[in-house]
Design a protein around this motif. Structure first.
Motif, mmCIF file in Angstrom:
data_model
loop_
_atom_site.group_PDB
_atom_site.id
_atom_site.type_symbol
_atom_site.label_atom_id
_atom_site.label_comp_id
_atom_site.label_asym_id
_atom_site.label_seq_id
_atom_site.Cartn_x
_atom_site.Cartn_y
_atom_site.Cartn_z
ATOM 1 N N GLN A 183 25.097 65.729 61.795
ATOM 2 C CA GLN A 183 25.155 66.704 62.663
ATOM 3 C C GLN A 183 24.647 65.985 63.956
ATOM 4 O O GLN A 183 23.868 66.037 64.551
ATOM 5 C CB GLN A 183 24.215 67.764 62.431
ATOM 6 C CG GLN A 183 24.505 68.464 61.165
ATOM 7 C CD GLN A 183 23.358 69.483 60.439
ATOM 8 O OE1 GLN A 183 22.527 68.980 60.377
ATOM 9 N NE2 GLN A 183 23.470 70.744 61.572
ATOM 10 N N LYS A 184 25.742 66.108 64.620
ATOM 11 C CA LYS A 184 25.531 65.682 66.302
ATOM 12 C C LYS A 184 24.725 66.412 67.129
ATOM 13 O O LYS A 184 23.783 65.472 68.632
ATOM 14 C CB LYS A 184 26.517 65.227 66.948
ATOM 15 C CG LYS A 184 27.577 63.557 65.621
ATOM 16 C CD LYS A 184 29.282 63.636 67.679
ATOM 17 C CE LYS A 184 30.287 63.052 66.477
ATOM 18 N NZ LYS A 184 31.192 62.337 66.894
ATOM 19 N N ASP A 185 24.501 67.531 67.154
ATOM 20 C CA ASP A 185 24.539 68.382 67.792
ATOM 21 C C ASP A 185 22.550 68.378 67.995
ATOM 22 O O ASP A 185 22.210 68.116 68.813
ATOM 23 C CB ASP A 185 24.343 69.897 68.291
ATOM 24 C CG ASP A 185 24.454 70.223 66.519
ATOM 25 O OD1 ASP A 185 24.271 69.641 65.751
ATOM 26 O OD2 ASP A 185 24.559 71.791 66.155
ATOM 27 N N ARG A 186 22.382 68.220 66.462
ATOM 28 C CA ARG A 186 21.279 68.470 66.080
ATOM 29 C C ARG A 186 20.391 66.866 66.556
ATOM 30 O O ARG A 186 19.173 67.189 66.207
ATOM 31 C CB ARG A 186 20.603 68.533 64.691
ATOM 32 C CG ARG A 186 19.830 68.554 64.452
ATOM 33 C CD ARG A 186 19.042 68.962 62.878
ATOM 34 N NE ARG A 186 18.135 68.446 62.359
ATOM 35 C CZ ARG A 186 17.325 69.742 61.539
ATOM 36 N NH1 ARG A 186 17.786 70.907 61.421
ATOM 37 N NH2 ARG A 186 15.605 68.991 61.469
ATOM 38 N N LEU A 187 21.120 66.041 66.792
ATOM 39 C CA LEU A 187 20.165 64.387 67.064
ATOM 40 C C LEU A 187 19.256 64.903 69.311
ATOM 41 O O LEU A 187 18.409 64.701 68.479
ATOM 42 C CB LEU A 187 21.018 63.307 67.577
ATOM 43 C CG LEU A 187 20.721 63.007 66.175
ATOM 44 C CD1 LEU A 187 22.409 61.994 66.502
ATOM 45 C CD2 LEU A 187 20.469 62.192 65.607
ATOM 46 N N ARG A 188 19.958 65.288 69.601
ATOM 47 C CA ARG A 188 19.757 65.823 71.080
ATOM 48 C C ARG A 188 18.748 66.887 71.381
ATOM 49 O O ARG A 188 17.714 66.976 71.933
ATOM 50 C CB ARG A 188 20.672 66.521 72.551
ATOM 51 C CG ARG A 188 20.219 65.808 73.798
ATOM 52 C CD ARG A 188 21.265 65.954 74.202
ATOM 53 N NE ARG A 188 21.709 65.516 74.883
ATOM 54 C CZ ARG A 188 21.388 63.967 75.728
ATOM 55 N NH1 ARG A 188 20.873 64.304 76.333
ATOM 56 N NH2 ARG A 188 22.040 62.809 76.301
ATOM 57 N N VAL A 189 18.711 68.567 70.079
ATOM 58 C CA VAL A 189 17.901 69.311 69.872
ATOM 59 C C VAL A 189 16.082 68.006 69.503
ATOM 60 O O VAL A 189 15.196 69.470 70.009
ATOM 61 C CB VAL A 189 18.407 70.371 68.986
ATOM 62 C CG1 VAL A 189 17.700 71.409 68.586
ATOM 63 C CG2 VAL A 189 19.578 71.385 69.727
ATOM 64 N N THR A 190 16.667 67.550 68.353
ATOM 65 C CA THR A 190 15.483 66.445 68.016
ATOM 66 C C THR A 190 14.772 65.597 68.988
ATOM 67 O O THR A 190 13.636 65.785 69.017
ATOM 68 C CB THR A 190 15.940 65.785 66.853
ATOM 69 O OG1 THR A 190 16.568 67.026 65.629
ATOM 70 C CG2 THR A 190 14.596 65.146 66.129
#
Length: 299
Positions: A53-60
């Motif tokens: 999940q690429k989007d979750r990486l920046r959110v995290t």
């Protein structure tokens, strides 16, 4: 017989935004690992990597770390610690829910390191023990000594494994891996200093009756150096690759400046991608990794 390769992620508080950038690059270039292991924030950022999940990486790595409930007075009031681990987990799930099915169906193994305060031993739990609802195991892994409260999990009290295993290289070796990729959140020439006296005294007050914790704290810098030495020797033998920040942006484990952490994330990505002409070879860092995996030869 193919060699087994392990991906190792250390902690570092909000410095793990750099690791998220590295992992984003891995996903963009379809680089996978059969085995991964992380402690503290290093374990947290491996969740979206394994789930792809690429989007979750920046959110995290960036968004969650900059929330008011993540660091400071608010978590001190609501969670009895400097870091709002519970708040951060809820924030991430709200803005980029973990694809649990993809996470579990991926054949990539994940070990999450924690320190058992009852036995004073580091334990590693495979991803099958991760509860996507409560996330107690992950919160315990991120629970820094002296700065957050411990967590109860499966009848024991746990905290961050980083008191002993700051670099879980030995766990990767124990799992049968012969090659290792280590993502460090520390700049080159970083030297961990001995714990100051006030930390030792605070540990005595916070964990009365547990002398082992204080002793582990006293030799923490020695253990870190020993673990780095193992990585260094493996690297010299051609059995390890180390990815670490190429520049010092002044980021610490407490940084919650969104613009700065965003740049730190981007540095992780660019350090991994590295354009042609970089001194690791004309194919750059990604090429070096592919060679490491024997996917192609530079000759």
């Amino acid at each position: 017989m193919a060699e087994k390769i392990g991906l190792i992620c250390e902690g570092g508080g909000t410095k793990a935004a750099y690791t998220c950038g590295v992992l984003q690059c891995f996903l963009d270039y379809d680089i996978e690992f059969p085995y991964t292991v992380g402690i503290s924030a290093g374990a947290e950022v491996l969740l979206p990597f394994v789930a792809k999940q690429k989007d979750r990486l920046r959110v995290t790595g960036v968004d969650a770390a900059c929330e008011s409930g993540a660091i400071g007075v608010s978590p001190l009031i609501h969670e009895k610690g400097v870091f709002g681990i519970g708040y951060v987990c809820k924030f991430i799930e709200k803005h980029a829910p973990l694809d649990y099915e993809a996470f579990m169906n991926n054949k990539t193994l994940l070990d999450i390191g924690v320190y058992n305060m009852d036995t004073n031993e580091v334990e590693y739990f495979p991803k099958e023990y991760f509860d996507p609802e409560e996330q107690i195991l992950m919160q315990a892994s991120c629970a820094l000594f002296l700065l957050t409260r411990p967590y109860k999990f499966r009848g024991h009290t746990y905290m961050d494994a980083g008191l002993v295993d700051m670099i879980p290289i030995e766990q990767s070796i124990r799992q049968g891996n012969t090659k290792h990729v280590f993502i460090s959140t520390k700049e080159e020439n970083y030297v961990r200093k001995p714990a100051p006296g006030w930390q030792i005294q605070l540990a005595k007050l916070m964990y009365p009756g547990n002398k082992t914790i204080r002793e582990n704290l006293k030799i923490r810098h020695i253990n870190y150096q020993k673990q780095w030495q193992i990585v260094k020797e493996l690297e010299e033998q051609g059995n390890a690759i180390v990815l670490r920040p190429s520049a010092d942006y002044g980021v610490t484990r407490y940084t919650h400046d969104k613009e700065l952490l965003g740049r730190w994330f981007d540095l992780g990505y660019e350090d991994t991608k590295k354009p042609p002409g970089y001194d690791s070879g004309v194919y750059g860092e990604i090429g070096r990794l592919l060679c490491f995996f024997h996917l192609f030869s530079l000759t």
